[in-house]
Design a protein around this motif. Structure first.
Motif, short mmCIF file in Angstrom:
data_model
loop_
_atom_site.label_atom_id
_atom_site.label_comp_id
_atom_site.label_asym_id
_atom_site.label_seq_id
_atom_site.Cartn_x
_atom_site.Cartn_y
_atom_site.Cartn_z
N GLY A 159 0.78 -1.22 0.00
CA GLY A 159 0.00 0.00 0.00
C GLY A 159 0.81 1.28 0.00
O GLY A 159 0.25 2.37 -0.02
N ASN A 160 2.14 1.17 0.01
CA ASN A 160 3.01 2.34 0.06
C ASN A 160 3.89 2.44 -1.17
O ASN A 160 4.26 1.43 -1.76
N ASP A 161 4.23 3.67 -1.55
CA ASP A 161 5.23 3.89 -2.60
C ASP A 161 4.85 3.20 -3.91
O ASP A 161 5.69 2.62 -4.59
N GLY A 162 3.58 3.22 -4.23
CA GLY A 162 3.10 2.60 -5.46
C GLY A 162 2.71 1.15 -5.33
O GLY A 162 2.26 0.54 -6.30
N GLY A 163 2.87 0.58 -4.15
CA GLY A 163 2.53 -0.82 -3.94
C GLY A 163 1.03 -1.03 -3.76
O GLY A 163 0.30 -0.13 -3.35
N GLU A 164 0.59 -2.24 -4.06
CA GLU A 164 -0.83 -2.58 -3.94
C GLU A 164 -1.17 -3.00 -2.51
O GLU A 164 -0.31 -3.31 -1.71
N GLY A 165 -2.48 -3.03 -2.23
CA GLY A 165 -2.95 -3.51 -0.94
C GLY A 165 -3.04 -2.40 0.09
O GLY A 165 -2.92 -1.22 -0.22
N LYS A 166 -3.22 -2.82 1.35
CA LYS A 166 -3.38 -1.88 2.46
C LYS A 166 -2.50 -2.32 3.62
O LYS A 166 -2.56 -3.46 4.07
N GLU A 167 -1.72 -1.39 4.11
CA GLU A 167 -0.85 -1.66 5.26
C GLU A 167 -1.69 -1.97 6.50
O GLU A 167 -2.73 -1.34 6.73
N GLU A 168 -1.22 -2.94 7.31
CA GLU A 168 -1.97 -3.34 8.50
C GLU A 168 -1.14 -3.22 9.78
O GLU A 168 -1.54 -3.73 10.82
N PHE A 169 -0.01 -2.60 9.72
CA PHE A 169 0.82 -2.33 10.90
C PHE A 169 1.04 -3.59 11.74
O PHE A 169 0.73 -3.65 12.91
N GLY A 170 1.60 -4.59 11.08
CA GLY A 170 1.91 -5.83 11.78
C GLY A 170 0.88 -6.93 11.60
O GLY A 170 0.90 -7.93 12.31
N GLY A 171 0.00 -6.75 10.63
CA GLY A 171 -0.98 -7.79 10.31
C GLY A 171 -0.48 -8.62 9.13
O GLY A 171 0.61 -9.18 9.18
N LYS A 172 -1.29 -8.63 8.07
CA LYS A 172 -0.90 -9.41 6.90
C LYS A 172 0.35 -8.86 6.22
O LYS A 172 1.02 -9.57 5.47
N ASP A 173 0.69 -7.59 6.51
CA ASP A 173 1.90 -7.03 5.91
C ASP A 173 3.18 -7.65 6.47
O ASP A 173 4.26 -7.41 5.95
N LEU A 174 3.07 -8.48 7.52
CA LEU A 174 4.22 -9.27 7.95
C LEU A 174 4.69 -10.16 6.81
O LEU A 174 5.90 -10.42 6.66
N ASN A 175 3.75 -10.62 5.98
CA ASN A 175 4.12 -11.46 4.83
C ASN A 175 5.01 -10.70 3.85
O ASN A 175 5.80 -11.31 3.12
N ASP A 176 4.91 -9.37 3.83
CA ASP A 176 5.77 -8.57 2.95
C ASP A 176 7.23 -8.68 3.38
O ASP A 176 8.14 -8.57 2.56
N VAL A 177 7.44 -8.91 4.68
CA VAL A 177 8.79 -9.14 5.21
C VAL A 177 9.23 -10.57 4.94
O VAL A 177 10.32 -10.81 4.40
#
Length: 314
Positions: A124-142
């Motif tokens: 969800g940031n810098d042109g990326g898709e989706g929505k940041e969840e502050f430690g939710g599913k965005d952990l998968n991005d790591v």
């Protein structure tokens, strides 16, 4: 009924295909740092500015949960096999996101130690898709940066470490709760008690507005993101370095001290350094980067074993 079953099978197959693609790098573009960025780094660290000339930087797009997510790579220009570090940014949304200066100052610094460094901007940031969840599913991005590293010729994926600052520390702890893949970890000013730090500290962008279920299940969703409540669940084979400033107003040292006490109680392989009078970025002690380097060189690069945490000696 047969049509319904066929549609269900097709949906499952498509879903499995999307997930199987996680970590795939679909674009990789060389970044050229402008002289203004070198000059900015030079004002804070002249030695580092000189070393950056030997580093290549890339902007990447990779897949995570089927989403196109933006990330960055820094690696030595000289071709070889290097150990790897996954770097987790602090902040949320545009606050503290990776920009040319941060990429150079942090990712470039670690790459100058002869590491391949990779980082996510989070969905969800810098042109990326989706929505940041502050430690939710965005952990998968790591976590999906692990298979991304396998596509880099210079990356030795048998030696991967992880580090993070502030919110990135929270992401690091969440990763250590999910996998033992990392040979070493380092956290600077990491969030460990989110229920306190979000209510007692002012955040530029309110992270709880990003967290699914916050309105109805505040305590549970914050505890899931707060390592102080599950310190016993961190991977015990990953040596951990924790650094914090005693004058940090953004993330209370009190919560970190509670967390470290629990790690010692559980005999977790941890080294804790409290820098006297240091702020959130430990800017008063630039040598804290040397402590990070020493930790990664010893446990990640060289594969040294952690000494016994059991009481011993004369």
């Amino acid at each position: 009924m047969k049509i319904t079953n066929c549609l269900l099978v097709s949906a499952i197959l498509i879903s499995n295909f999307i997930w199987a693609q996680d970590g795939k790098i679909i674009s990789k573009v060389l970044m050229v740092l402008h002289d203004s960025t070198y000059n900015q780094v030079n004002k804070n660290d002249t030695a580092l500015a000189l070393k950056l000339r030997s580093i290549d930087f890339y902007r990447i797009t990779y897949l995570s949960d089927g989403l196109k997510v933006t990330g960055y790579i820094a690696e030595p220009k000289e071709k070889s096999k290097y150990p790897c570090i996954i770097a987790n940014r602090g902040g949320n949304s545009t606050f503290s996101q990776w920009n040319p200066y941060r990429i150079a100052f942090y990712l470039g610094r670690m790459a100058s130690w002869n590491y391949v460094v990779i980082a996510s901007q989070y969905r969800g940031n810098d042109g990326g898709e989706g929505k940041e969840e502050f430690g939710g599913k965005d952990l998968n991005d790591v976590l999906n940066l692990i298979p991304a590293l396998s596509q880099l010729p210079n990356a030795d994926t048998s030696r991967i470490g992880i580090e993070g600052i502030s919110r990135g520390g929270m992401m690091t702890y969440l990763a250590l709760r999910n996998t033992c893949r990392f040979k070493a970890a380092a956290v600077t000013s990491g969030v460990v008690k989110l229920d306190f730090d979000t209510t007692a500290r002012e955040w530029r962008t309110k992270p709880w507005e990003m967290i699914p279920g916050y309105q109805n299940n505040r305590d549970s969703v914050l505890k899931v993101r707060s390592a102080v409540y599950w310190a016993d669940q961190l991977c015990k084979t990953t040596p951990l370095l924790i650094m914090h400033g005693s004058a940090d107003w953004r993330v209370s040292p009190g919560g970190v001290l509670e967390f470290v006490r629990k790690l010692y109680e559980y005999k977790h392989p941890v080294r804790f350094i409290l820098y006297e009078g240091a702020d959130h970025g430990i800017n008063e002690f630039l040598e804290h980067f040397s402590d990070i380097k020493r930790h990664f060189d010893y446990y990640l690069r060289d594969g040294k074993k952690w000494p016994s945490m059991e009481p011993h000696g004369r």
